[in-house]
Motif scaffolding. Structure first.
Motif, PDB file in Angstrom:
ATOM      1  N   VAL A  36      66.524  10.883 119.522  1.00 49.43           N
ATOM      2  CA  VAL A  36      67.313  10.343 118.288  1.00 49.43           C
ATOM      3  C   VAL A  36      66.938  10.903 116.897  1.00 49.43           C
ATOM      4  CG1 VAL A  36      68.345   8.651 117.239  1.00 49.43           C
ATOM      5  CG2 VAL A  36      68.109   8.456 119.534  1.00 49.43           C
ATOM      6  N   ALA A  37      65.296  10.872 116.834  1.00 48.51           N
ATOM      7  CA  ALA A  37      64.863  11.109 115.746  1.00 48.51           C
ATOM      8  C   ALA A  37      65.028  12.979 115.425  1.00 48.51           C
ATOM      9  CB  ALA A  37      63.362  10.852 115.669  1.00 48.51           C
ATOM     10  N   LYS A  38      64.850  13.747 116.388  1.00 51.77           N
ATOM     11  CA  LYS A  38      65.117  14.885 116.267  1.00 51.77           C
ATOM     12  C   LYS A  38      66.318  15.305 116.060  1.00 51.77           C
ATOM     13  CE  LYS A  38      62.775  17.395 119.355  1.00 51.77           C
ATOM     14  NZ  LYS A  38      62.183  18.363 120.131  1.00 51.77           N
ATOM     15  N   VAL A  39      67.489  14.614 116.723  1.00 50.89           N
ATOM     16  CA  VAL A  39      68.826  14.913 116.240  1.00 50.89           C
ATOM     17  C   VAL A  39      68.996  14.722 114.752  1.00 50.89           C
ATOM     18  CG1 VAL A  39      71.310  14.138 116.609  1.00 50.89           C
ATOM     19  CG2 VAL A  39      69.742  14.508 118.656  1.00 50.89           C
ATOM     20  N   ALA A  40      68.550  13.724 114.324  1.00 50.43           N
ATOM     21  CA  ALA A  40      68.569  13.490 112.934  1.00 50.43           C
ATOM     22  C   ALA A  40      68.074  14.403 112.019  1.00 50.43           C
ATOM     23  CB  ALA A  40      68.026  11.971 112.497  1.00 50.43           C
ATOM     24  N   GLY A  41      66.905  14.743 112.415  1.00 53.10           N
ATOM     25  CA  GLY A  41      66.213  15.800 111.730  1.00 53.10           C
ATOM     26  C   GLY A  41      66.767  17.210 111.684  1.00 53.10           C
ATOM     27  N   VAL A  42      67.406  17.470 112.710  1.00 52.54           N
ATOM     28  CA  VAL A  42      68.240  18.711 112.832  1.00 52.54           C
ATOM     29  C   VAL A  42      69.435  18.590 111.807  1.00 52.54           C
ATOM     30  CG1 VAL A  42      69.731  20.299 114.332  1.00 52.54           C
ATOM     31  CG2 VAL A  42      67.607  19.491 114.737  1.00 52.54           C
ATOM     32  N   ALA A  43      70.148  17.511 111.959  1.00 54.47           N
ATOM     33  CA  ALA A  43      71.269  17.280 111.271  1.00 54.47           C
ATOM     34  C   ALA A  43      70.982  17.183 109.624  1.00 54.47           C
ATOM     35  CB  ALA A  43      71.996  15.872 111.535  1.00 54.47           C
ATOM     36  N   ALA A  44      69.851  16.782 109.208  1.00 56.46           N
ATOM     37  CA  ALA A  44      69.323  16.840 107.817  1.00 56.46           C
ATOM     38  C   ALA A  44      68.904  18.294 107.367  1.00 56.46           C
ATOM     39  CB  ALA A  44      68.349  15.591 107.505  1.00 56.46           C
ATOM     40  N   ARG A  45      68.398  18.840 108.176  1.00 50.93           N
ATOM     41  CA  ARG A  45      67.825  20.373 107.738  1.00 50.93           C
ATOM     42  C   ARG A  45      69.130  20.994 107.502  1.00 50.93           C
ATOM     43  NH1 ARG A  45      62.227  21.333 108.997  1.00 50.93           N
ATOM     44  NH2 ARG A  45      61.453  19.808 110.129  1.00 50.93           N
ATOM     45  N   GLY A  46      70.144  20.919 108.203  1.00 52.83           N
ATOM     46  CA  GLY A  46      71.279  21.889 107.847  1.00 52.83           C
ATOM     47  C   GLY A  46      72.314  21.383 106.833  1.00 52.83           C
ATOM     48  N   HIS A  51      65.527  20.791 100.991  1.00 45.67           N
ATOM     49  CA  HIS A  51      64.424  21.938 101.017  1.00 45.67           C
ATOM     50  C   HIS A  51      63.494  21.681 102.121  1.00 45.67           C
ATOM     51  CE1 HIS A  51      61.594  24.902 100.073  1.00 45.67           C
ATOM     52  NE2 HIS A  51      60.839  23.900  99.972  1.00 45.67           N
ATOM     53  N   SER A  52      63.167  20.430 102.441  1.00 43.57           N
ATOM     54  CA  SER A  52      62.246  20.012 103.652  1.00 43.57           C
ATOM     55  C   SER A  52      62.294  18.781 103.984  1.00 43.57           C
ATOM     56  CB  SER A  52      60.725  20.509 103.380  1.00 43.57           C
ATOM     57  OG  SER A  52      60.433  19.973 102.209  1.00 43.57           O
ATOM     58  N   LEU A  53      61.608  18.192 104.928  1.00 41.82           N
ATOM     59  CA  LEU A  53      61.439  16.914 105.338  1.00 41.82           C
ATOM     60  C   LEU A  53      60.121  16.363 105.171  1.00 41.82           C
ATOM     61  CD1 LEU A  53      63.998  16.543 108.288  1.00 41.82           C
ATOM     62  CD2 LEU A  53      64.778  16.472 106.030  1.00 41.82           C
ATOM     63  N   GLY A  54      60.031  15.069 104.980  1.00 45.95           N
ATOM     64  CA  GLY A  54      58.623  14.504 104.897  1.00 45.95           C
ATOM     65  C   GLY A  54      57.938  14.423 103.465  1.00 45.95           C
ATOM     66  N   SER A  55      57.095  13.440 103.313  1.00 46.12           N
ATOM     67  CA  SER A  55      56.386  13.368 102.120  1.00 46.12           C
ATOM     68  C   SER A  55      55.221  14.416 102.226  1.00 46.12           C
ATOM     69  CB  SER A  55      55.589  12.193 102.131  1.00 46.12           C
ATOM     70  OG  SER A  55      54.770  11.992 103.229  1.00 46.12           O
ATOM     71  N   ALA A  56      54.374  14.581 101.195  1.00 41.69           N
ATOM     72  CA  ALA A  56      53.592  15.953 100.826  1.00 41.69           C
ATOM     73  C   ALA A  56      52.317  15.741 102.189  1.00 41.69           C
ATOM     74  CB  ALA A  56      52.961  15.704  99.603  1.00 41.69           C
ATOM     75  N   PRO A  57      51.924  14.792 102.356  1.00 43.22           N
ATOM     76  CA  PRO A  57      50.924  14.635 103.675  1.00 43.22           C
ATOM     77  C   PRO A  57      51.428  14.989 104.912  1.00 43.22           C
ATOM     78  CG  PRO A  57      50.620  12.705 102.105  1.00 43.22           C
ATOM     79  CD  PRO A  57      52.052  13.276 101.379  1.00 43.22           C
ATOM     80  N   VAL A  58      52.594  14.520 105.022  1.00 45.14           N
ATOM     81  CA  VAL A  58      53.365  14.805 106.333  1.00 45.14           C
ATOM     82  C   VAL A  58      53.741  16.126 106.528  1.00 45.14           C
ATOM     83  CG1 VAL A  58      55.636  14.298 107.681  1.00 45.14           C
ATOM     84  CG2 VAL A  58      54.528  12.305 106.522  1.00 45.14           C
ATOM     85  N   ASP A  89      65.490   6.324 109.166  1.00 42.46           N
ATOM     86  CA  ASP A  89      64.844   6.243 107.681  1.00 42.46           C
ATOM     87  C   ASP A  89      64.320   7.784 107.636  1.00 42.46           C
ATOM     88  OD1 ASP A  89      64.452   3.476 106.401  1.00 42.46           O
ATOM     89  OD2 ASP A  89      64.159   3.194 108.593  1.00 42.46           O
ATOM     90  N   ILE A  90      64.609   8.310 106.565  1.00 42.77           N
ATOM     91  CA  ILE A  90      64.270   9.847 106.423  1.00 42.77           C
ATOM     92  C   ILE A  90      63.703   9.791 105.073  1.00 42.77           C
ATOM     93  CG2 ILE A  90      66.813  10.263 105.849  1.00 42.77           C
ATOM     94  CD1 ILE A  90      66.123  13.037 107.527  1.00 42.77           C
ATOM     95  N   VAL A  91      62.842  11.111 104.872  1.00 44.02           N
ATOM     96  CA  VAL A  91      62.290  11.337 103.773  1.00 44.02           C
ATOM     97  C   VAL A  91      62.663  12.807 103.512  1.00 44.02           C
ATOM     98  CG1 VAL A  91      60.384  11.625 102.271  1.00 44.02           C
ATOM     99  CG2 VAL A  91      60.188   9.732 103.954  1.00 44.02           C
ATOM    100  N   ILE A  92      63.252  13.153 102.179  1.00 43.30           N
ATOM    101  CA  ILE A  92      63.687  14.769 101.873  1.00 43.30           C
ATOM    102  C   ILE A  92      63.106  15.188 100.667  1.00 43.30           C
ATOM    103  CG2 ILE A  92      65.679  14.391 103.452  1.00 43.30           C
ATOM    104  CD1 ILE A  92      67.271  14.443 100.795  1.00 43.30           C
ATOM    105  N   VAL A  93      63.038  16.480 100.728  1.00 42.82           N
ATOM    106  CA  VAL A  93      62.650  17.127  99.440  1.00 42.82           C
ATOM    107  C   VAL A  93      64.059  17.789  98.997  1.00 42.82           C
ATOM    108  CG1 VAL A  93      61.403  18.948  98.077  1.00 42.82           C
ATOM    109  CG2 VAL A  93      60.176  17.539  99.853  1.00 42.82           C
TER     110      VAL A  93
END
Length: 218
Positions: A36-46, A51-58, A89-93
Protein backbone atom coordinates in the motif's frame (compact mmCIF):
# COMPACT_ATOMS: atom_id res chain seq x y z
CA UNK A 1 1.09 -1.11 11.10
CA UNK A 2 3.59 -3.89 10.39
CA UNK A 3 0.78 -6.42 10.35
CA UNK A 4 -0.61 -7.40 6.97
CA UNK A 5 -4.31 -7.04 6.42
CA UNK A 6 -6.58 -9.50 4.64
CA UNK A 7 -9.24 -8.77 2.10
CA UNK A 8 -11.64 -11.64 1.90
CA UNK A 9 -12.99 -12.60 -1.50
CA UNK A 10 -15.62 -15.17 -0.52
CA UNK A 11 -18.03 -15.94 -3.29
CA UNK A 12 -21.78 -15.62 -2.79
CA UNK A 13 -23.54 -18.86 -1.97
CA UNK A 14 -27.18 -19.83 -2.34
CA UNK A 15 -29.33 -21.38 0.38
CA UNK A 16 -28.44 -24.91 -0.70
CA UNK A 17 -24.78 -24.27 0.02
CA UNK A 18 -23.65 -24.21 -3.60
CA UNK A 19 -21.64 -21.34 -5.11
CA UNK A 20 -23.66 -18.99 -7.25
CA UNK A 21 -22.32 -17.49 -10.43
CA UNK A 22 -19.98 -20.32 -11.38
CA UNK A 23 -17.51 -22.54 -9.63
CA UNK A 24 -14.92 -19.90 -8.59
CA UNK A 25 -13.73 -20.82 -5.08
CA UNK A 26 -13.70 -18.36 -2.19
CA UNK A 27 -10.39 -17.44 -0.62
CA UNK A 28 -8.26 -14.79 0.96
CA UNK A 29 -6.12 -12.08 -0.58
CA UNK A 30 -3.41 -10.78 1.74
CA UNK A 31 -2.03 -7.31 0.95
CA UNK A 32 1.02 -6.15 2.89
CA UNK A 33 1.17 -2.62 4.30
CA UNK A 34 4.40 -2.12 2.35
CA UNK A 35 2.51 -2.70 -0.90
CA UNK A 36 0.00 0.00 0.00
CA UNK A 37 2.85 2.39 0.89
CA UNK A 38 4.62 1.65 -2.39
CA UNK A 39 1.46 2.27 -4.42
CA UNK A 40 1.05 5.61 -2.63
CA UNK A 41 4.68 6.52 -3.28
CA UNK A 42 4.46 5.73 -6.99
CA UNK A 43 1.27 7.76 -7.30
CA UNK A 44 2.79 10.77 -5.52
CA UNK A 45 5.99 10.72 -7.58
CA UNK A 46 3.94 10.99 -10.75
CA UNK A 47 2.34 14.29 -9.71
CA UNK A 48 3.60 17.43 -11.44
CA UNK A 49 5.25 19.67 -8.87
CA UNK A 50 6.58 16.87 -6.65
CA UNK A 51 10.39 16.98 -6.63
CA UNK A 52 11.00 14.14 -4.16
CA UNK A 53 9.59 12.34 -1.14
CA UNK A 54 10.73 12.35 2.48
CA UNK A 55 12.46 14.69 4.90
CA UNK A 56 16.15 15.55 4.43
CA UNK A 57 17.48 12.73 6.66
CA UNK A 58 15.12 10.24 5.02
CA UNK A 59 16.24 11.34 1.54
CA UNK A 60 19.92 11.08 2.53
CA UNK A 61 19.43 7.57 3.89
CA UNK A 62 17.32 6.69 0.87
CA UNK A 63 20.09 7.79 -1.50
CA UNK A 64 22.48 5.34 0.17
CA UNK A 65 19.92 2.56 0.12
CA UNK A 66 19.08 3.21 -3.54
CA UNK A 67 22.77 3.03 -4.47
CA UNK A 68 22.96 -0.39 -2.84
CA UNK A 69 19.64 -2.00 -3.66
CA UNK A 70 17.61 0.15 -6.04
CA UNK A 71 14.95 2.83 -5.71
CA UNK A 72 12.80 2.85 -2.58
CA UNK A 73 9.41 3.81 -3.99
CA UNK A 74 7.78 4.03 -0.55
CA UNK A 75 10.31 6.54 0.80
CA UNK A 76 8.59 9.25 2.84
CA UNK A 77 5.31 7.32 3.03
CA UNK A 78 3.68 5.65 6.03
CA UNK A 79 0.29 3.97 6.07
CA UNK A 80 -2.20 2.83 8.69
CA UNK A 81 -4.24 0.03 7.19
CA UNK A 82 -7.58 -1.03 8.67
CA UNK A 83 -9.84 -3.85 7.62
CA UNK A 84 -11.44 -1.88 4.80
CA UNK A 85 -9.74 1.51 4.70
CA UNK A 86 -6.35 3.17 4.91
CA UNK A 87 -4.84 6.43 6.18
CA UNK A 88 -1.75 7.69 4.36
CA UNK A 89 0.89 10.08 5.71
CA UNK A 90 3.36 11.41 3.17
CA UNK A 91 6.19 13.96 3.21
CA UNK A 92 7.07 15.71 -0.04
CA UNK A 93 9.43 18.33 -1.46
CA UNK A 94 7.55 20.63 -3.84
CA UNK A 95 8.93 22.15 -7.02
CA UNK A 96 9.04 25.94 -7.18
CA UNK A 97 7.00 27.81 -8.51
CA UNK A 98 4.11 25.30 -8.62
CA UNK A 99 1.57 26.41 -5.97
CA UNK A 100 2.07 24.25 -2.89
CA UNK A 101 -1.63 23.85 -2.11
CA UNK A 102 -2.26 22.61 -5.66
CA UNK A 103 0.55 20.08 -5.42
CA UNK A 104 -0.77 18.78 -2.10
CA UNK A 105 -4.31 18.50 -3.45
CA UNK A 106 -3.16 16.58 -6.53
CA UNK A 107 -0.98 14.27 -4.42
CA UNK A 108 -4.00 13.54 -2.24
CA UNK A 109 -6.21 12.81 -5.25
CA UNK A 110 -3.60 10.70 -7.05
CA UNK A 111 -2.88 8.53 -3.99
CA UNK A 112 -6.60 8.04 -3.33
CA UNK A 113 -7.26 6.92 -6.90
CA UNK A 114 -4.28 4.58 -6.98
CA UNK A 115 -5.03 2.80 -3.71
CA UNK A 116 -8.75 2.47 -4.38
CA UNK A 117 -8.24 1.23 -7.95
CA UNK A 118 -5.12 -0.91 -7.51
CA UNK A 119 -5.45 -2.19 -3.94
CA UNK A 120 -9.22 -2.09 -3.47
CA UNK A 121 -9.22 -0.27 -0.13
CA UNK A 122 -11.07 2.93 0.64
CA UNK A 123 -8.86 5.87 1.57
CA UNK A 124 -10.18 7.74 4.59
CA UNK A 125 -7.39 10.37 4.70
CA UNK A 126 -4.17 11.42 2.97
CA UNK A 127 -2.10 13.73 5.17
CA UNK A 128 0.45 15.65 3.09
CA UNK A 129 3.40 17.41 4.72
CA UNK A 130 5.37 19.78 2.45
CA UNK A 131 8.80 19.59 4.06
CA UNK A 132 10.78 21.70 1.60
CA UNK A 133 10.66 23.56 -1.72
CA UNK A 134 13.13 22.82 -4.50
CA UNK A 135 14.28 25.61 -6.83
CA UNK A 136 15.92 24.83 -10.21
CA UNK A 137 18.87 27.06 -9.30
CA UNK A 138 19.88 24.47 -6.66
CA UNK A 139 20.53 21.95 -9.43
CA UNK A 140 22.57 24.52 -11.37
CA UNK A 141 24.77 25.25 -8.35
CA UNK A 142 25.33 21.55 -7.70
CA UNK A 143 26.18 20.92 -11.37
CA UNK A 144 28.72 23.77 -11.46
CA UNK A 145 30.35 22.61 -8.23
CA UNK A 146 30.58 19.02 -9.48
CA UNK A 147 31.96 20.06 -12.88
CA UNK A 148 34.68 22.23 -11.33
CA UNK A 149 35.60 19.65 -8.72
CA UNK A 150 34.83 22.05 -5.87
CA UNK A 151 33.63 20.26 -2.74
CA UNK A 152 30.11 21.20 -1.71
CA UNK A 153 31.08 22.11 1.86
CA UNK A 154 31.69 25.80 2.47
CA UNK A 155 35.17 27.13 3.31
CA UNK A 156 33.90 28.02 6.74
CA UNK A 157 32.87 24.42 7.40
CA UNK A 158 36.24 23.17 6.17
CA UNK A 159 38.12 25.65 8.34
CA UNK A 160 36.13 24.65 11.39
CA UNK A 161 36.80 20.96 10.74
CA UNK A 162 40.53 21.52 10.35
CA UNK A 163 40.66 23.74 13.43
CA UNK A 164 38.89 21.16 15.57
CA UNK A 165 41.27 18.46 14.37
CA UNK A 166 44.32 20.62 15.13
CA UNK A 167 43.03 21.42 18.61
CA UNK A 168 42.59 17.73 19.38
CA UNK A 169 46.15 17.02 18.22
CA UNK A 170 47.52 19.90 20.27
CA UNK A 171 45.70 18.70 23.38
CA UNK A 172 47.06 15.19 22.88
CA UNK A 173 50.60 16.52 22.45
CA UNK A 174 50.27 18.61 25.61
CA UNK A 175 49.10 15.58 27.62
CA UNK A 176 51.94 13.51 26.23
CA UNK A 177 54.42 16.18 27.28
CA UNK A 178 53.02 16.31 30.81
CA UNK A 179 53.20 12.53 31.04
CA UNK A 180 56.82 12.44 29.86
CA UNK A 181 57.77 15.18 32.32
CA UNK A 182 56.15 13.25 35.18
CA UNK A 183 57.92 10.04 34.16
CA UNK A 184 61.25 11.87 33.97
CA UNK A 185 60.82 13.33 37.46
CA UNK A 186 59.79 9.96 38.88
CA UNK A 187 62.85 8.22 37.39
CA UNK A 188 65.30 11.11 37.83
CA UNK A 189 65.70 11.22 34.04
CA UNK A 190 66.48 14.85 33.20
CA UNK A 191 66.36 14.20 29.47
CA UNK A 192 62.83 12.84 29.77
CA UNK A 193 61.79 15.88 31.79
CA UNK A 194 63.25 18.15 29.14
CA UNK A 195 61.52 16.20 26.38
CA UNK A 196 58.17 16.51 28.13
CA UNK A 197 58.54 20.23 28.69
CA UNK A 198 59.54 20.75 25.05
CA UNK A 199 56.39 18.91 23.90
CA UNK A 200 54.23 21.04 26.18
CA UNK A 201 55.86 24.23 24.88
CA UNK A 202 55.25 23.17 21.28
CA UNK A 203 51.60 22.39 22.05
CA UNK A 204 51.17 25.77 23.76
CA UNK A 205 52.65 27.58 20.76
CA UNK A 206 50.28 25.79 18.38
CA UNK A 207 47.34 26.52 20.66
CA UNK A 208 48.21 30.23 20.64
CA UNK A 209 48.33 30.16 16.84
CA UNK A 210 44.89 28.52 16.69
CA UNK A 211 43.47 31.17 19.02
CA UNK A 212 44.79 33.92 16.74
CA UNK A 213 43.18 32.26 13.69
CA UNK A 214 39.90 31.96 15.56
CA UNK A 215 39.95 35.70 16.32
CA UNK A 216 40.46 36.61 12.65
CA UNK A 217 37.77 34.15 11.48
CA UNK A 218 35.22 35.67 13.84
Amino acid sequence: MALSRALRGISDRDSSGGASGGDSPGGQTVISDSVVAKVAGVAARGVTGVHSLGSAPVRAFGAIREALSGTDLSQGVSVTVGDTDVVVDIVIVAEYPVPVHEVAAEVRASITRAIEDFVGLAVSAVNVTVNDVHHPSEDDQTSRATASGIPRETPRESDNTMSASDKIKNAAEDLKGKANEAIGKATNDDSKVAEGRAEQAAASAKKAGENIKDVFKD
